[in-house]
Design an enzyme around this catalytic site. Structure first.
Site, PDB file in Angstrom:
ATOM      1  N   SER A   1       0.839  -1.190   0.000  1.00  0.00           N
ATOM      2  CA  SER A   1       0.000   0.000   0.000  1.00  0.00           C
ATOM      3  C   SER A   1       0.881   1.249   0.000  1.00  0.00           C
ATOM      4  O   SER A   1       1.708   1.415  -0.900  1.00  0.00           O
ATOM      5  CB  SER A   1      -0.971  -0.056   1.181  1.00  0.00           C
ATOM      6  OG  SER A   1      -2.004   0.887   1.027  1.00  0.00           O
TER       7      SER A   1
ATOM      8  N   ASP B   1      -8.757  -4.962  -5.845  1.00  0.00           N
ATOM      9  CA  ASP B   1      -8.258  -4.153  -4.726  1.00  0.00           C
ATOM     10  C   ASP B   1      -9.089  -2.880  -4.598  1.00  0.00           C
ATOM     11  O   ASP B   1      -9.159  -2.085  -5.528  1.00  0.00           O
ATOM     12  CB  ASP B   1      -6.786  -3.806  -4.989  1.00  0.00           C
ATOM     13  CG  ASP B   1      -6.110  -3.149  -3.805  1.00  0.00           C
ATOM     14  OD1 ASP B   1      -6.784  -2.468  -3.006  1.00  0.00           O
ATOM     15  OD2 ASP B   1      -4.882  -3.299  -3.675  1.00  0.00           O
TER      16      ASP B   1
ATOM     17  N   HIS C   1      -6.881  -6.278  -0.600  1.00  0.00           N
ATOM     18  CA  HIS C   1      -5.780  -5.322  -0.570  1.00  0.00           C
ATOM     19  C   HIS C   1      -4.585  -6.020   0.074  1.00  0.00           C
ATOM     20  O   HIS C   1      -4.628  -6.394   1.239  1.00  0.00           O
ATOM     21  CB  HIS C   1      -6.213  -4.108   0.258  1.00  0.00           C
ATOM     22  CG  HIS C   1      -5.230  -2.993   0.299  1.00  0.00           C
ATOM     23  ND1 HIS C   1      -4.797  -2.334  -0.827  1.00  0.00           N
ATOM     24  CD2 HIS C   1      -4.599  -2.389   1.344  1.00  0.00           C
ATOM     25  CE1 HIS C   1      -3.958  -1.384  -0.478  1.00  0.00           C
ATOM     26  NE2 HIS C   1      -3.809  -1.398   0.830  1.00  0.00           N
TER      27      HIS C   1
END
Length: 525
Positions: free
Chosen positions: A236, A464, A494
């Site tokens: 991320s 995602d 994710h």
């Protein structure tokens, strides 16, 4: 707070799985009164001295409340403190302490070196998160020392402090999608209180919690850990951090994996719109799977437009009349949307989302959705918050120079609401979070071009919600020819590697452990 969907790098999967791993039972407490100055700014040290420092590895204590709480990790984990310049342009100036954690390679005879992790946010404590998620990385721990850290401004690394626990609870009662001037003013006032508290409590460190400074910290870690090149796994926001490192230090890049990629070409408004679309796509996929699994008993019916209408009606109800919960708080619109979004980060939490929606729609209580929201917001069962929200805001606002007004948001609202009736307004109004920030932002978007760097694996997942798969392709292109190597997982959630998909795990492990670079455009399903 808009942690769930505000900014480019959502914590998401890490926060929820960490909450599950620790049982949400954080220990310690945050101060009832704000501290007057920033913590842990030390005396000057020469740059040469910092690179030559020796780390004092020792048994780890339990994570603090600021790190998210929990219990002390097992005996094979060691912790240390690294000194780094507060301001990297003044290497002989004041220093800050950065918290590190490691688990040494199990096969010391075939040890490759250190593998440094960042789990995103920005705001995730690596010291708390890595032990909780370590089973996912057991194959890598065979030959790597698994290492993580609290980035500057996070947890035990000169953590940014803003509002106290009670004030953070109160902020969740503010309408985060205002529909009239009075509600807009209330949201603006709430943001202003948050910003003022950050400046009062942490003003001395706010200019220095930017991503470039954190990347320079990582190169200092590389040197102190004794690694010729940096091996790195970023998830991320950690992909943005890794991309910036590669731009600054292309020759120092060893084996680097960027998973669930923040699009480096987008400004905050574009990123927020992409997240609204991504969360709506994930909600659609959840509703379709729910209908296929349990049919008419699914709380969102057949899904599609019918399901979106049901969820939208619930959110509108929460705005008018919040639901009671088991701990005495109310499930507000802000917390309800945060809880729904949080559950969409992983298919593992889809059944919890179904239960939470059923509870809210049929029983008129919001306990389950509130627990999901708490996990994403970094709130433990005792009511103590980590500094996730504070660090998230601080890093995002110093990285980005864009500042959005109420009028900017109102002009963009139709586009956001068209992207997602459930999440659109929520993500749009989150753009005002940096308005009035006391430190100017540094740029329009991160610089990640890394000509001359070794091949970097760039992993995207088609479902995602927080970092849409298009970001992986944009990152690979920006890294440059022969550097960015895309791997696409056709799936949900994710954090692709943490899904346990055998194909993806084998591909990433072969790269990190053996140096086998897959063909660009490799796909897994």
């Amino acid at each position: 707070m808009h942690t769930a969907v505000r900014g480019a790098g959502a914590l998401g999967l890490t926060a929820l799985l960490l909450a599950a791993a620790t049982g949400c039972q954080g220990e310690g407490s945050s101060a009832a009164e704000p501290a007057p100055t920033s913590p842990a700014i030390g005396a000057s040290a020469t740059a040469t001295g910092l690179a030559a420092q020796r780390l004092d590895w020792h048994a780890c204590a339990a994570p603090s409340a600021a790190q998210g709480g929990g219990t002390a990790p097992a005996a094979d984990w060691q912790c240390a403190t690294l000194k780094a310049p507060l301001d990297h342009s003044r290497p002989d100036g004041p220093t800050i302490d950065l918290a590190l954690i490691r688990s040494k390679a199990k096969d010391g005879q075939h040890r490759i070196g250190s593998l440094l992790f960042n789990f995103g946010g920005p705001g995730a404590s690596g010291v708390a998160t890595l032990p909780a998620l370590a089973p996912s990385y057991a194959s890598l721990n065979s030959r790597y020392d698994l290492v993580s850290f609290d980035p500057r401004g996070v947890g035990a690394s000169a953590g940014v402090t803003c509002l106290d626990d009670r004030a953070l609870d109160a902020s969740a009662t503010v309408d985060s999608t205002p529909g009239d001037p009075a509600a807009v003013k209330a949201l603006d006032d709430s943001n202003a209180r948050f910003v003022a508290a950050c400046e009062h409590n942490s003003g001395a460190v706010l200019p220095y919690v930017d991503t470039e400074s954190a990347a320079r910290d990582m190169d200092l870690m590389r040197q102190v850990l004794g690694d010729r090149q940096l091996s790195y796994f970023g998830i991320s926001y950690g992909t943005q951090l890794g991309g910036v490192y590669a731009h600054l230090f292309p020759q120092q890049v060893g084996r680097m994996v960027l998973d669930s990629v923040v699009d480096p070409t987008k400004d905050p408004q574009q990123s927020a719109l992409g997240q609204a679309q991504g969360f709506q796509l994930a909600l659609d996929d959840f509703m379709k799977a729910c209908a296929a699994r349990v049919g008419a008993s699914c709380p969102t019916g057949a899904g599609g437009a019918e399901g979106t209408a049901k969820v939208t009606a619930l959110v509108q109800q929460l705005e008018r009349s919040p639901l009671p919960t088991a701990d005495g708080r109310q499930l507000t619109e802000t917390l309800g949307v945060t809880g729904i979004a949080g559950a969409l980060y992983s298919q593992e939490t889809w059944p919890v989302l179904a239960a939470g929606l059923t509870e809210a729609m049929e029983q008129g209580t919001g306990t389950t959705l509130l627990q999901l929201a708490d996990g994403l917001n970094g709130r433990d069962a005792q009511g103590h918050y980590s500094n996730l929200n504070a660090a998230n805001r601080a890093v995002g606002c110093v990285d980005s120079r864009q500042r959005y007004s109420d009028q900017d948001v109102q002009q963009q609202l139709p586009q956001f609401q068209a992207a997602s009736p459930v999440f659109g307004a929520f993500t749009a109004w989150g753009l005002t979070g940096c308005t009035g920030w006391p430190v100017p932002g540094k740029g329009d978007h991160p610089e990640v071009a890394a000509a001359g760097a070794a091949p970097i694996l760039v992993v995207g997942t088609t479902g995602d919600p927080a970092t849409p798969v298009e970001g992986a392709h944009a990152m690979a292109q920006q890294l440059g020819p022969g550097v960015g190597v895309t791997v696409t997982l056709h799936g949900e959630g994710h954090g692709g590697y943490n899904t346990g998909n055998p194909c993806l795990k084998q591909t990433v492990d072969a790269y990190l452990l053996d140096g086998t670079v897959p063909a660009d455009g490799t796909t897994c399903s």
